[in-house]
Design a protein around this motif. Structure first.
Motif, mmCIF file in Angstrom:
data_model
loop_
_atom_site.group_PDB
_atom_site.id
_atom_site.type_symbol
_atom_site.label_atom_id
_atom_site.label_comp_id
_atom_site.label_asym_id
_atom_site.label_seq_id
_atom_site.Cartn_x
_atom_site.Cartn_y
_atom_site.Cartn_z
ATOM 1 N N ASN A 1 -63.712 -98.037 7.869
ATOM 2 C CA ASN A 1 -64.942 -97.426 7.378
ATOM 3 C C ASN A 1 -65.524 -98.318 6.281
ATOM 4 O O ASN A 1 -64.903 -98.511 5.231
ATOM 5 C CB ASN A 1 -64.667 -96.031 6.816
ATOM 6 N N LEU A 2 -66.698 -98.882 6.521
ATOM 7 C CA LEU A 2 -67.283 -99.863 5.612
ATOM 8 C C LEU A 2 -68.318 -99.226 4.702
ATOM 9 O O LEU A 2 -69.534 -99.361 4.911
ATOM 10 C CB LEU A 2 -67.901 -101.012 6.417
ATOM 11 N N PHE A 3 -67.878 -98.460 3.709
ATOM 12 C CA PHE A 3 -68.766 -97.992 2.655
ATOM 13 C C PHE A 3 -67.937 -97.774 1.392
ATOM 14 O O PHE A 3 -66.729 -97.532 1.451
ATOM 15 C CB PHE A 3 -69.531 -96.734 3.077
ATOM 16 N N ARG A 4 -68.583 -97.858 0.216
ATOM 17 C CA ARG A 4 -67.876 -97.897 -1.054
ATOM 18 C C ARG A 4 -67.078 -96.632 -1.311
ATOM 19 O O ARG A 4 -65.950 -96.672 -1.796
ATOM 20 C CB ARG A 4 -68.868 -98.123 -2.193
ATOM 21 N N GLU A 5 -67.647 -95.464 -0.966
ATOM 22 C CA GLU A 5 -66.986 -94.208 -1.264
ATOM 23 C C GLU A 5 -65.686 -94.018 -0.475
ATOM 24 O O GLU A 5 -64.891 -93.151 -0.801
ATOM 25 C CB GLU A 5 -67.928 -93.029 -1.002
ATOM 26 N N ALA A 6 -65.469 -94.807 0.557
ATOM 27 C CA ALA A 6 -64.235 -94.681 1.337
ATOM 28 C C ALA A 6 -63.011 -94.970 0.475
ATOM 29 O O ALA A 6 -61.938 -94.412 0.704
ATOM 30 C CB ALA A 6 -64.272 -95.627 2.539
ATOM 31 N N VAL A 7 -63.164 -95.829 -0.524
ATOM 32 C CA VAL A 7 -62.050 -96.116 -1.427
ATOM 33 C C VAL A 7 -61.692 -94.882 -2.231
ATOM 34 O O VAL A 7 -60.510 -94.569 -2.452
ATOM 35 C CB VAL A 7 -62.408 -97.290 -2.362
ATOM 36 N N THR A 45 -60.582 -95.661 3.945
ATOM 37 C CA THR A 45 -61.083 -97.001 4.258
ATOM 38 C C THR A 45 -60.749 -97.411 5.689
ATOM 39 O O THR A 45 -61.437 -98.247 6.270
ATOM 40 C CB THR A 45 -60.491 -98.044 3.286
ATOM 41 N N HIS A 46 -59.683 -96.854 6.258
ATOM 42 C CA HIS A 46 -59.332 -97.196 7.632
ATOM 43 C C HIS A 46 -58.816 -95.945 8.340
ATOM 44 O O HIS A 46 -58.480 -94.945 7.705
ATOM 45 C CB HIS A 46 -58.257 -98.293 7.666
ATOM 46 N N TYR A 47 -58.763 -96.015 9.639
ATOM 47 C CA TYR A 47 -58.224 -94.923 10.443
ATOM 48 C C TYR A 47 -57.362 -95.503 11.553
ATOM 49 O O TYR A 47 -57.588 -96.614 12.027
ATOM 50 C CB TYR A 47 -59.333 -94.030 11.012
ATOM 51 N N ASP A 63 -53.401 -87.825 16.157
ATOM 52 C CA ASP A 63 -54.274 -88.637 15.294
ATOM 53 C C ASP A 63 -55.703 -88.640 15.829
ATOM 54 O O ASP A 63 -56.365 -89.698 15.904
ATOM 55 C CB ASP A 63 -53.754 -90.070 15.170
ATOM 56 N N LEU A 64 -56.188 -87.463 16.207
ATOM 57 C CA LEU A 64 -57.528 -87.340 16.786
ATOM 58 C C LEU A 64 -58.580 -87.907 15.837
ATOM 59 O O LEU A 64 -58.649 -87.538 14.670
ATOM 60 C CB LEU A 64 -57.843 -85.867 17.070
ATOM 61 N N GLN A 65 -59.416 -88.807 16.336
ATOM 62 C CA GLN A 65 -60.491 -89.394 15.539
ATOM 63 C C GLN A 65 -61.738 -88.518 15.632
ATOM 64 O O GLN A 65 -62.194 -88.181 16.727
ATOM 65 C CB GLN A 65 -60.813 -90.804 16.039
ATOM 66 N N VAL A 66 -62.280 -88.152 14.478
ATOM 67 C CA VAL A 66 -63.493 -87.341 14.417
ATOM 68 C C VAL A 66 -64.477 -88.028 13.481
ATOM 69 O O VAL A 66 -64.090 -88.519 12.404
ATOM 70 C CB VAL A 66 -63.195 -85.913 13.918
ATOM 71 N N ASN A 67 -65.744 -88.062 13.865
ATOM 72 C CA ASN A 67 -66.790 -88.649 13.031
ATOM 73 C C ASN A 67 -67.349 -87.616 12.070
ATOM 74 O O ASN A 67 -67.637 -86.476 12.462
ATOM 75 C CB ASN A 67 -67.915 -89.208 13.908
ATOM 76 N N PHE A 68 -67.530 -88.017 10.818
ATOM 77 C CA PHE A 68 -68.096 -87.164 9.783
ATOM 78 C C PHE A 68 -69.298 -87.866 9.168
ATOM 79 O O PHE A 68 -69.379 -89.096 9.157
ATOM 80 C CB PHE A 68 -67.060 -86.869 8.688
ATOM 81 N N PHE A 69 -70.239 -87.047 8.645
ATOM 82 C CA PHE A 69 -71.423 -87.574 7.965
ATOM 83 C C PHE A 69 -71.695 -86.705 6.748
ATOM 84 O O PHE A 69 -71.853 -85.489 6.869
ATOM 85 C CB PHE A 69 -72.623 -87.581 8.911
ATOM 86 N N ARG A 103 -68.326 -91.696 8.503
ATOM 87 C CA ARG A 103 -66.942 -92.148 8.447
ATOM 88 C C ARG A 103 -66.189 -91.562 9.637
ATOM 89 O O ARG A 103 -66.575 -90.523 10.174
ATOM 90 C CB ARG A 103 -66.261 -91.721 7.144
ATOM 91 N N THR A 104 -65.133 -92.241 10.028
ATOM 92 C CA THR A 104 -64.232 -91.742 11.058
ATOM 93 C C THR A 104 -62.894 -91.445 10.405
ATOM 94 O O THR A 104 -62.396 -92.249 9.619
ATOM 95 C CB THR A 104 -64.068 -92.757 12.188
ATOM 96 N N GLU A 105 -62.301 -90.304 10.746
ATOM 97 C CA GLU A 105 -61.051 -89.885 10.113
ATOM 98 C C GLU A 105 -60.089 -89.355 11.164
ATOM 99 O O GLU A 105 -60.505 -88.679 12.121
ATOM 100 C CB GLU A 105 -61.342 -88.805 9.066
ATOM 101 N N ASN A 106 -58.809 -89.663 10.994
ATOM 102 C CA ASN A 106 -57.777 -89.048 11.830
ATOM 103 C C ASN A 106 -57.530 -87.637 11.327
ATOM 104 O O ASN A 106 -57.105 -87.439 10.187
ATOM 105 C CB ASN A 106 -56.472 -89.848 11.749
ATOM 106 N N THR A 107 -57.823 -86.641 12.143
ATOM 107 C CA THR A 107 -57.737 -85.253 11.689
ATOM 108 C C THR A 107 -56.398 -84.594 11.985
ATOM 109 O O THR A 107 -56.033 -83.615 11.329
ATOM 110 C CB THR A 107 -58.845 -84.413 12.340
#
Length: 256
Positions: free
Chosen positions: A31-37, A42-44, A78-84, A90-94
């Motif tokens: 995930n390439l955005f500052r708030e991911a830190v 930052t990754h999934y 580790d289902l990947q779900v997109n969030f906004f 961002r994509t997160e493993n839920t």
């Protein structure tokens, strides 16, 4: 490790039974955005799915009709779900999720000119366990874009006009039952069911080297949500993106 295994058994010349198992995956990413830190996203990781299916495929009416039915069951880890969040995607493993249901497909040749196809699916798709406690509101809830019922009905017309010209036309109706659009909003209400109609008619040469097509998509101009999310900096307020409105036009295509 991924792979698949399938067994087929022909009950007769026109009926075949089968069963299958497959394991697949969807690659992880960043995930390439500052708030991911700040949110440790930052990754999934890769998503894995174990799928089981059993079904029948059949032909009848002297080969002019076919019906296929399948019962399926899939477990996701580790289902990947997109969030906004209104600013960033961002994509997160839920966690874990499960889907199961039944699908029926039919085709029917009325005459040399007229054919029909029809498919209907019943689906149960739910979150079973969640890795992030802040997503507990999703537990036992339907996964996004997973209506209980969905179906498609299509009518096709093909007619030879001359030795070098033919005409093709298709009209279709697509039904989507009520469903959650996303996973961002805690109290999200389901998107209502909707019915989409499409039309097309095409004049083309026998070799399919060129075609002129008149078409219409979403002809009834139906509105429905495609993305639903919390508004940025406005607690308790939500926004939505809608589908494409009615579209129509003409297309000329040629193969070289």
């Amino acid at each position: 490790m991924t792979g698949s295994l399938a067994l087929n058994y022909r009950l007769s010349d026109d009926i075949m039974a089968y069963t299958s198992y497959s394991r697949g995956f969807k690659a992880g990413g960043i995930n390439l955005f500052r708030e991911a830190v700040l949110t440790d996203t930052t990754h999934y990781d890769p998503e894995y799915a174990d799928s089981y299916e059993i079904g029948l495929k059949s032909q009848y009416w002297q080969g002019r009709a076919s019906s296929n039915i399948a019962l399926f069951y899939t477990e996701f880890s580790d289902l990947q779900v997109n969030f906004f969040d209104g600013l960033n995607f961002r994509t997160e493993n839920t966690g874990k999720a499960r889907t199961q249901g039944v699908e029926l497909e039919n085709t029917l040749l009325f005459t040399e000119q007229w054919t029909m196809d029809f498919a209907v699916t019943y689906l149960e798709a739910t979150f079973e366990s969640l890795d992030n406690p802040q997503l507990d509101y999703l537990l036992d809830r339907d996964t996004p874009r997973a209506p209980d019922w969905a179906s498609v009905l299509g009518i096709n017309f093909n007619q030879q006009l001359s030795a070098n010209l033919k005409i093709k036309a298709r009209a279709s109706l697509s039904y989507t039952g009520d469903h959650y659009v996303g996973a961002d909003v805690v109290g999200e209400e389901k998107q209502d069911e909707y019915l989409i109609s499409d039309l097309s008619i095409s004049l083309q040469d026998q070799a399919d080297s060129w075609a002129v097509t008149l078409w219409c998509k979403n002809c009834d101009n139906q509105d429905y949500r495609t993305i639903y999310f919390n508004s940025a900096f406005q607690e308790g307020s939500n926004n939505a993106y809608l589908n494409a409105p009615r579209q129509y036009g003409a297309t000329f295509s040629m193969k070289f």
